[in-house]
Design an enzyme around this catalytic site. Sequence first.
Site, short mmCIF file in Angstrom:
data_model
loop_
_atom_site.label_atom_id
_atom_site.label_comp_id
_atom_site.label_asym_id
_atom_site.label_seq_id
_atom_site.Cartn_x
_atom_site.Cartn_y
_atom_site.Cartn_z
N LEU A 27 0.81 -1.21 0.00
CA LEU A 27 0.00 0.00 0.00
C LEU A 27 0.84 1.26 0.00
O LEU A 27 0.34 2.36 -0.10
CB LEU A 27 -0.90 0.01 1.24
CG LEU A 27 -2.06 -0.99 1.21
CD1 LEU A 27 -2.74 -1.04 2.56
CD2 LEU A 27 -3.06 -0.59 0.14
N ARG A 28 2.16 1.09 0.13
CA ARG A 28 3.02 2.25 0.26
C ARG A 28 2.88 3.21 -0.93
O ARG A 28 2.93 4.42 -0.76
CB ARG A 28 4.47 1.80 0.36
CG ARG A 28 5.23 2.54 1.42
CD ARG A 28 6.69 2.28 1.22
NE ARG A 28 7.18 1.12 1.95
CZ ARG A 28 7.69 1.19 3.16
NH1 ARG A 28 7.74 2.34 3.77
NH2 ARG A 28 8.14 0.13 3.75
N GLY A 29 2.68 2.65 -2.11
CA GLY A 29 2.57 3.47 -3.31
C GLY A 29 1.42 4.44 -3.24
O GLY A 29 1.60 5.65 -3.43
N THR B 230 1.79 7.08 -0.44
CA THR B 230 2.73 8.12 -0.81
C THR B 230 2.12 9.07 -1.82
O THR B 230 2.23 10.30 -1.69
CB THR B 230 4.01 7.51 -1.40
OG1 THR B 230 4.52 6.56 -0.50
CG2 THR B 230 5.05 8.57 -1.69
#
Lengths: 341, 570
Positions: free
Chosen positions: A278-280, A283
């Site tokens: 989920l980092r994408g 961010t």
Amino acid sequence: MPTFPFSAIVGQDELRLALQIAAVDQGVGGVLALGDRGTGKSTAVRALAALLPKMRVVVGCRFGCDPADPRALCWECAARIAGGGALKAQQTTVPVIDLPLGATEDRVVGALDLERALAHGERAYEPGLLARANRGFLYIDEVNLLEDHLVDLLLDVAASGENVVEREGLSVRHPARFVLVGSGNPEEGELRPQLLDRFGLSVEVRTPTELAVRIEVVRRRDAYDRDPAGFCEAWRREDDKLRRRIATARTRLASVAVADSVLERAARLCIALGTDGLRGELTLVRASRALAALEGEDTVGDAQMRALAAPSLRHRLRRNPLDETGSTARVERAVAEVLGG
Amino acid sequence: MSDTASGDPISDANAALAILAVDPSLGCVLRAWPGPFRDRWLGLLASAFPPGAVRRVPATVGESRLLGGLDLAATLKAGRPVAERGLLAEADGGVLVIASAERMPPTIAAQLSTVLDTGVRVLERDGFADVAPARIGVVALDESEGDEAMPAPLAERLALRVWIAGMPLREAERLTLDAAAVEAARTRVAEVRVPEPILSALAEAAAALGIASLRPPVAAVRAARAAAALAGRDAAAAEDAAIAARLVLAPVATVLPAPPDAEESPPPPPEEQSETPPERESTKLDEAEIVLAAAAAAIPPGLLAALAAGATMRMRSEGRAGAKKLGTRRGRPAGVLAGDPVRGARLSVIDTLRAAAPWQRLRMRATPSAGRVQVRRDDFRIRRFAERTRSLTIFAVDASGSTALARLAETKGAVELLLAESYVRRDQVALIAFRGTEASVLLPPTGALARARRALAQLPGGGATPLAAAIDTAALLADASQKRGLAPSVVLLTDGKANVARDGSMDRAKAEADALAAAQSARGLRALLIDTSPRPQQSGRRLAEAMAATYLPLPAADASALSRAVKAAK
């Protein structure tokens, strides 16, 4: 010698944007600038320090604790409060700490204070670079050449926001929240995939090809080399303006609305690209919000997402680790599909 | 080389010497063999500085000596940590001459580069944190041979290039430096203006020579300023720019500038908001032409030949740098542990002292006579090195006509799979392609796999199959990389149908015999042969047996089989 002013940098729009976003919202999670030699990557990063609005720290704290944030205090500040004392605050500049390639582990994490140990037989902790970088920026030039054991160490700390030292009979933990900024030339070696993922934004830096731009770069550099102080004075107003803009954006940041439709579009974009985790999307949304705040907008729109999709996502496409040039194109294609061309 | 194209290297060497003496921060790469020629040049340089300001440093200088750190002798004597300042801080305002710069490890070069960029040395070692001014000039002595090259980041920051290799000895006397002129120029240089047309002429020349980085044109402007100061001018003139272009731009050119053509329109004038009045446009172009012509005339002969042969110098030199750097990465420090410094284990002094420190009071009480700092055996801490040899996979890809185009695509697909594997393991790769009459190294050993992929994608197909040459080339590369501490293995992708012999003749029988002979002599290598023919052939299997290589027919080689086979070959 004063550093080259940020506003005097010609071109490098994406890198300058990414750095400003990191300055507005440190939670976006760091900037990685990869690209050709001689394009002013490190000049831009070192110029950032002058743009950061001042921050409040506890007087005398070795870790730069924030007096307004009782949860993230170091043990020394916590002990002072527990002992009924008050924390005095003062304004100071945000640290931008260079992690030199030759740094040894003891200087990075901190170690036993040798002088006090030898002279008084005391077991005291001497903070290292990570303590100095707390609440600021940690910059690694030629990050792809950094020794592996230092990389491992940074990965741990960057993930947890805390530096845990267990060495020489010391057992210490202190807050170490910092924005990781790295730059390097990928032709000299690959960056470890794990480290790649720690950077919020990734920027591709290319050498400018237009002659007019190149001449302007040479002209300004020449002016700076001849008279650094005068050159910086000439650009001071521009830098001041930018600093105020960043300060304003910071205060506005919390009030910028992110509609559900924006979250959904970000999610669809990441699904279309098959990014890991989920980092994408986190961010992308955070960075878009910071950009909206910089631009004086009240809500996040497609314009911000469009501008930041590539830097937020291009280093998270895991399907083909070799295809660096293609990843930007893939992000652009997905943006055209999901957000419309 | 015609006479017009080769300038006088001695006068160039003199010009560079004077410019460097005026502005040492420009830096210089001196390509010369050890001998009276080089000694004289360096001696003249030293004569322009106060005694001791020009000092020699070996390329293999340790980090602690370069950056500073714990001064062991002083620390033990004083009983408290004493810092050594390090060469960079000591050399502030002077010049460091680096011997055999091509052997400098990349991490040291990177630190030197940072110091050249910032003018300060930041120390974060052995418990010391210190910032000291380090405005230094660097002269790198380049004695590289063959595929050696000095680390690219450092080379990039050294502006002047002097080539005095292979000059007759009697010419040495022609090397001179006018000390009075240098002295006068130093006081004048800060006041020298570089007029707009000169500045843009240098930027244009750099672009026309295919120099992507912006450092060379910026440095050329500074070199032109120093040249003007030496000539006693208040403003840089076209002659000064021409000298700068010869010394700074020409040596790093990657393309030959297009010859000036009267028919064609001149290069489009920059459309920036220039304050130059239009009537000066023509002079500006003239200056640009002078500068470019000077640079073109000074392009070294070797580069010219390489350009004529269509080789892209840029890619090659970077490949060499990459290969060298990674070859030196044997044994990275991996922490410290308690133990005796025996059998070559390195004592970590700082950690040993730290271990001993807390006990000093107790020990002092027990044996007061035993000196200031008492270190016992169980305090010893040794540095651990992870002796990880990097493995190198050499792909030799058959791109001949007999490997039909469709098969070539499959072969490329297979190599890509293996590249992805190497990426995960952080291995190095090299790429050899063979077709027509020869095998060529498309990509020297590198850790930059994106480049390997690019090289592979651009690989053309067609032509005969010089199998013997391919095996020889792979074996040679494997040998060379082994000497650098890499662990090579060869993956040969071919259909095994050799039809070009070692001597280049198109004799099938001779070609097959040569291929088998080449395979025999490459027996010591770890190798994998992937047979790319549509149906597995005897020739491929025979070749694999001769090489003692693992044999794998491509039809059976799906992703997992390939990766298993490569692992097995290691």
